[in-house]
Design an enzyme around this catalytic site. Structure first.
Site, PDB file in Angstrom:
ATOM      1  N   PRO A   2      37.985  33.041  33.005  1.00  0.00           N
ATOM      2  CG  PRO A   2      40.118  32.196  32.732  1.00  0.00           C
ATOM      3  CD  PRO A   2      38.701  31.876  32.539  1.00  0.00           C
ATOM      4  CD  GLU A   3      34.489  38.381  33.752  1.00  0.00           C
ATOM      5  OE1 GLU A   3      34.425  39.616  33.697  1.00  0.00           O
ATOM      6  OE2 GLU A   3      33.600  37.679  34.270  1.00  0.00           O
TER       7      GLU A   3
END
Length: 283
Positions: A2-3
């Site tokens: 996840p960014e």
DNA sequence: ATGGGGGCCTGCCGGC
DNA sequence: TGCCGGCAGGCCCCCA
């Protein structure tokens, strides 16, 4: 994993079952994730009302009535899944505990929030809300890419004299906080900048052009519910859709999408990470 | 100070 | 079917 867009998607998914709600019980199924979990974590969460749910870079902060905040990082493979949410006038059932369900929050309204993280690169901690910014994991983070402190002047100043490739510079969370491998690749493609170029060698106009393009790609990804490659799921288990919009990430060997460009997408390893880019239109 | 590489974990996929 | 290498969205730490 996840960014920023994926973390923001998770935060938004958690809002209805967490913000303003009471944690009636916390299950902590192992002593550590990437680091040891805080002492007495389950007790410090039990009975707490969640006053607010914030995001800083790729971290989620749940501010509790006790004056502490729960810090959550999803690492590469972390997920937050909600079950038992009130839908109409009945509750959905809770599934049995799955492998790698490390922490479960039981909410007063019946929802259950499960933190699952196969690789355990994720983290959780409890810290004083008032001094959250001083937490070791947050203290050296640069500005939010969607905030006013991240602007053309700032980025030009930070990249000046940097000898590292622009790819590495944008992954450096001290320069700008929240970008990861995917969105750096996509932003550099949109800006037509080669990931191999030295950050300090880019002219000011080129650096300036990156700022709105970084914002654009992040906002589009948030709108799409993030990107789902392997592990990422929204809090309801649904996939994000932004991966359908990738122009270079994971597209090694495919033709460049830029109109009139006959280039082929390359994968180049830079400091251990894959960069995907078009050598023909990214210079 | 700065840049690069190793390591942390597990799972999955492709090749043989 | 099974084994093995390679790869993965992050980030801390150590070394030169």
């Amino acid at each position: 994993m996840p960014e920023l867009p994926e973390v923001e998607t998770v935060r938004r998914g958690l809002l209805p079952v967490m913000e303003g709600q009471l944690i009636v019980r916390a299950e902590v199924n192992r002593p550590n994730l990437r680091w040891p979990l805080p002492l007495g974590m389950a007790d410090r969460l039990t009975g707490q009302r969640v006053l607010g749910l914030r995001r800083r870079s790729k971290y989620i902060l749940a501010d509790l009535a006790s004056g502490e905040s729960l810090l959550i990082h999803l690492g590469m493979s972390g997920r937050m899944l909600i079950s038992g949410q009130m839908m109409g006038d009945f509750h959905h059932d809770h599934p049995a505990l799955q492998k790698h369900d490390h922490v479960v929050l039981h909410m007063a309204q019946g929802a259950r929030i499960t933190f699952n993280d196969a690789r355990r690169f994720g983290a959780m901690d409890l810290l004083d809300t008032g001094t959250a910014d001083a937490h070791p994991l947050l203290a050296s983070l640069g500005p939010e890419p969607l905030g006013n402190d991240f602007n053309e002047t700032y980025l030009i100043g930070r990249l000046k004299d940097r000898n590292t490739p622009i790819k590495s510079a944008l992954l450096d969370q001290r320069i700008v906080a929240g970008l990861g491998n995917i969105y750096v690749c996509e932003a550099l493609y949109r800006a037509r900048i080669s990931p191999l170029r030295k950050a300090g060698a880019l002219n000011k106009a080129t650096v300036a052009s990156l700022v709105p393009l970084i914002r654009e790609v992040l906002l589009e990804a948030i709108e799409a519910g993030g990107s789902s490659l392997r592990d990422f799921r929204q809090t309801d288990g649904e996939l994000g859709y932004f991966q359908k919009t990738f122009q270079v990430y994971g597209k090694e060997g495919e033709p460049c999408e830029t109109p009139g460009c006959s280039g082929t997408i390359l994968r180049t390893v830079q400091s251990g990470r894959s960069s995907f880019w078009c050598p023909s239109c990214q210079r």
